[in-house]
Design a protein around this motif. Structure first.
Motif, short mmCIF file in Angstrom:
data_model
loop_
_atom_site.label_atom_id
_atom_site.label_comp_id
_atom_site.label_asym_id
_atom_site.label_seq_id
_atom_site.Cartn_x
_atom_site.Cartn_y
_atom_site.Cartn_z
N ALA A 156 -0.97 -3.40 51.62
CA ALA A 156 -2.10 -4.34 51.64
C ALA A 156 -1.81 -5.53 50.72
O ALA A 156 -0.98 -5.46 49.82
CB ALA A 156 -3.38 -3.63 51.20
N ASN A 157 -2.51 -6.61 51.00
CA ASN A 157 -2.39 -7.83 50.19
C ASN A 157 -3.69 -8.12 49.46
O ASN A 157 -4.76 -7.83 49.96
CB ASN A 157 -2.06 -9.04 51.07
CG ASN A 157 -0.76 -8.90 51.81
OD1 ASN A 157 -0.75 -8.65 53.00
ND2 ASN A 157 0.35 -9.06 51.12
N ARG A 158 -3.57 -8.73 48.29
CA ARG A 158 -4.70 -9.38 47.65
C ARG A 158 -4.49 -10.89 47.78
O ARG A 158 -3.36 -11.38 47.70
CB ARG A 158 -4.82 -8.98 46.18
CG ARG A 158 -5.26 -7.55 45.98
CD ARG A 158 -5.52 -7.24 44.51
NE ARG A 158 -4.31 -7.40 43.71
CZ ARG A 158 -4.27 -7.33 42.37
NH1 ARG A 158 -5.39 -7.13 41.69
NH2 ARG A 158 -3.13 -7.47 41.72
N LEU A 159 -5.59 -11.60 47.99
CA LEU A 159 -5.56 -13.04 48.23
C LEU A 159 -6.53 -13.72 47.29
O LEU A 159 -7.63 -13.23 47.06
CB LEU A 159 -5.95 -13.35 49.68
CG LEU A 159 -5.19 -12.62 50.79
CD1 LEU A 159 -5.90 -12.82 52.13
CD2 LEU A 159 -3.75 -13.13 50.87
N LEU A 160 -6.14 -14.89 46.77
CA LEU A 160 -7.03 -15.69 45.94
C LEU A 160 -6.76 -17.16 46.19
O LEU A 160 -5.63 -17.64 46.01
CB LEU A 160 -6.84 -15.37 44.45
CG LEU A 160 -7.69 -16.18 43.48
CD1 LEU A 160 -9.18 -15.97 43.73
CD2 LEU A 160 -7.34 -15.86 42.03
N ASP A 161 -7.79 -17.86 46.61
CA ASP A 161 -7.72 -19.31 46.78
C ASP A 161 -7.33 -19.94 45.44
O ASP A 161 -8.00 -19.75 44.42
CB ASP A 161 -9.10 -19.81 47.23
CG ASP A 161 -9.15 -21.30 47.51
OD1 ASP A 161 -8.25 -22.04 47.09
OD2 ASP A 161 -10.15 -21.74 48.13
N HIS A 162 -6.24 -20.69 45.41
CA HIS A 162 -5.75 -21.25 44.15
C HIS A 162 -6.72 -22.27 43.55
O HIS A 162 -6.71 -22.49 42.34
CB HIS A 162 -4.37 -21.88 44.35
CG HIS A 162 -4.30 -22.88 45.48
ND1 HIS A 162 -4.30 -22.52 46.80
CD2 HIS A 162 -4.22 -24.24 45.46
CE1 HIS A 162 -4.22 -23.61 47.55
NE2 HIS A 162 -4.19 -24.66 46.77
N GLU A 163 -7.58 -22.86 44.40
CA GLU A 163 -8.58 -23.76 43.85
C GLU A 163 -9.62 -23.01 43.02
O GLU A 163 -10.13 -23.54 42.02
CB GLU A 163 -9.27 -24.54 44.98
CG GLU A 163 -8.34 -25.51 45.68
CD GLU A 163 -9.01 -26.29 46.80
OE1 GLU A 163 -8.38 -27.24 47.31
OE2 GLU A 163 -10.16 -25.96 47.17
N LEU A 164 -9.92 -21.77 43.40
CA LEU A 164 -10.84 -20.96 42.60
C LEU A 164 -10.19 -20.51 41.30
O LEU A 164 -10.87 -20.39 40.27
CB LEU A 164 -11.32 -19.76 43.42
CG LEU A 164 -12.17 -20.11 44.65
CD1 LEU A 164 -12.45 -18.87 45.47
CD2 LEU A 164 -13.48 -20.77 44.22
N ALA A 165 -8.89 -20.26 41.32
CA ALA A 165 -8.18 -19.95 40.08
C ALA A 165 -8.21 -21.16 39.14
O ALA A 165 -8.39 -21.01 37.92
CB ALA A 165 -6.74 -19.53 40.38
N TYR A 166 -8.04 -22.35 39.70
CA TYR A 166 -8.10 -23.58 38.90
C TYR A 166 -9.47 -23.72 38.24
O TYR A 166 -9.56 -24.03 37.05
CB TYR A 166 -7.82 -24.78 39.82
CG TYR A 166 -8.01 -26.13 39.17
CD1 TYR A 166 -6.94 -26.81 38.61
CD2 TYR A 166 -9.27 -26.74 39.11
CE1 TYR A 166 -7.10 -28.05 38.01
CE2 TYR A 166 -9.45 -27.97 38.52
CZ TYR A 166 -8.36 -28.63 37.97
OH TYR A 166 -8.54 -29.86 37.37
N ILE A 167 -10.53 -23.48 38.99
CA ILE A 167 -11.88 -23.59 38.43
C ILE A 167 -12.06 -22.61 37.28
O ILE A 167 -12.58 -22.97 36.21
CB ILE A 167 -12.93 -23.33 39.53
CG1 ILE A 167 -12.98 -24.52 40.50
CG2 ILE A 167 -14.31 -23.08 38.93
CD1 ILE A 167 -13.87 -24.29 41.72
N ALA A 168 -11.63 -21.37 37.47
CA ALA A 168 -11.79 -20.37 36.41
C ALA A 168 -11.06 -20.78 35.14
O ALA A 168 -11.59 -20.64 34.03
CB ALA A 168 -11.29 -19.01 36.91
N LEU A 169 -9.85 -21.29 35.30
CA LEU A 169 -9.08 -21.72 34.12
C LEU A 169 -9.71 -22.92 33.44
O LEU A 169 -9.82 -22.97 32.21
CB LEU A 169 -7.65 -22.08 34.55
CG LEU A 169 -6.62 -20.97 34.56
CD1 LEU A 169 -5.27 -21.54 34.95
CD2 LEU A 169 -6.51 -20.29 33.20
#
Length: 321
Positions: A156-169
């Motif tokens: 299985a894969n986990r996926l995360l929109d990199h724009e949401l990672a940017y917002i969190a950071l």
């Protein structure tokens, strides 16, 4: 110093109003489950206007989409044909790909140089974006991963929109984004072979913007064969990013089954370990592109799903059967 390409607009650390407006809209529309990504497709070689629009819409909003079609015979031409219909034209043919530029992702134990690389094993792969070892002119902006046969178990894969990672950071500390936008933030050492240097050392930023102003992320969670800029700001940013990946409520999880595929703007993803059926080993076709998925017209995009519930527990889901 903010890179010139990131000045003005939501990704400019000095343009707080633009960022806040973009952030509010992005979080309001963030998918709550993997179901929001799925598009039923009758024939990936000939998308209907509605299917094409649905895939473009999801990639515009979430940077990724999952298509589901009937399982069929292994055809490596599928990712190329599908990509062309979505604006993915410039195929990046890496050195381990077949002559057509498509990479068959399957276990290759003892089968040439690919056997030494983790995608071609049954081991887990940590968080990364594709092509993080490429030079700037070969940045991977789009990717298609088509499943011909899943593993007997796992994978299985986990996926995360990199724009949401940017917002969190950025919400944690804008200094983290500043550090990871430095032109020498992350360096991948050179790769050598029997003839010498096969690929020179490749440095570059984690966050950058493409020519159209879209956010690009270059990242790997690996701890070997990688050199981060040796300063406190970068080390703090890397630790913060690892924390985001471990706790983000926007991480989605699922397994591609036969006939399913991922179309994305090179989002963050990983892969769990798997066990193969020797009679029918896991096989996926991967195509990587120098283009992003063609954006859907703003007037045709779907309405937001509603206001976010807040930063709670990780929202892992599963691909529907």
């Amino acid at each position: 110093v903010v890179p010139r390409a990131m000045r003005g607009g939501p990704f400019d650390l000095d343009d707080e109003p633009a960022y806040r407006a973009w952030r509010e809209a992005k979080l309001a529309d963030a998918p709550r489950s993997i179901d929001a990504l799925v598009v039923e497709v009758r024939d990936p070689f000939a998308l209907s206007p509605g299917e094409r629009q649905a895939l473009r819409d999801r990639c515009a909003r979430f940077n990724m989409a999952i298509y589901r079609t009937a399982p069929g015979a292994a055809d490596p031409a599928l990712p190329r044909a599908l990509g062309r219909q979505l604006g993915l034209e410039r195929l990046d043919a890496n050195w381990l790909a077949d002559d057509d530029g498509i990479s068959p992702i399957t276990v290759r134990a003892g089968a040439g140089p690919a056997a030494a690389y983790i995608p071609y094993t049954d081991r887990a792969i940590q968080w990364h974006t594709d092509g993080y070892y490429h030079p700037g002119e070969r940045r991977i902006h789009g990717m298609i991963l088509h499943c011909v046969r899943p593993a007997a178990s796992g994978g299985a894969n986990r996926l995360l929109d990199h724009e949401l990672a940017y917002i969190a950071l950025r919400d944690l500390d804008p200094a983290h984004v500043r550090a990871l936008s430095a032109p020498d933030a992350m360096t991948i050492p050179e790769r050598t072979d029997d003839d010498g240097v096969a690929r020179p050392a490749q440095g570059g930023p984690v966050f950058s913007l493409d020519a159209g102003g879209a956010l690009h992320m270059r990242y790997t969670a690996r701890t070997r064969s990688i050199a981060w800029r040796d300063d406190p700001a970068t080390q703090a940013a890397v630790a913060a990013l690892r924390g985001v990946l471990a706790t983000s409520p926007f991480v989605l999880q699922g397994r591609l089954e036969a006939g399913m595929g991922l179309v994305c703007n090179n989002v963050l993803h990983d892969r769990e370990a798997f066990v193969d059926d020797p009679a029918a080993p896991r096989l996926l076709y991967r195509a990587r592109f120098l283009d992003r998925v063609m954006s859907a017209p703003q007037s045709l995009r779907s309405c937001p799903q509603g206001a976010p519930a807040g930063l709670g527990r990780p929202g892992a889901g599963h691909f529907p059967p």
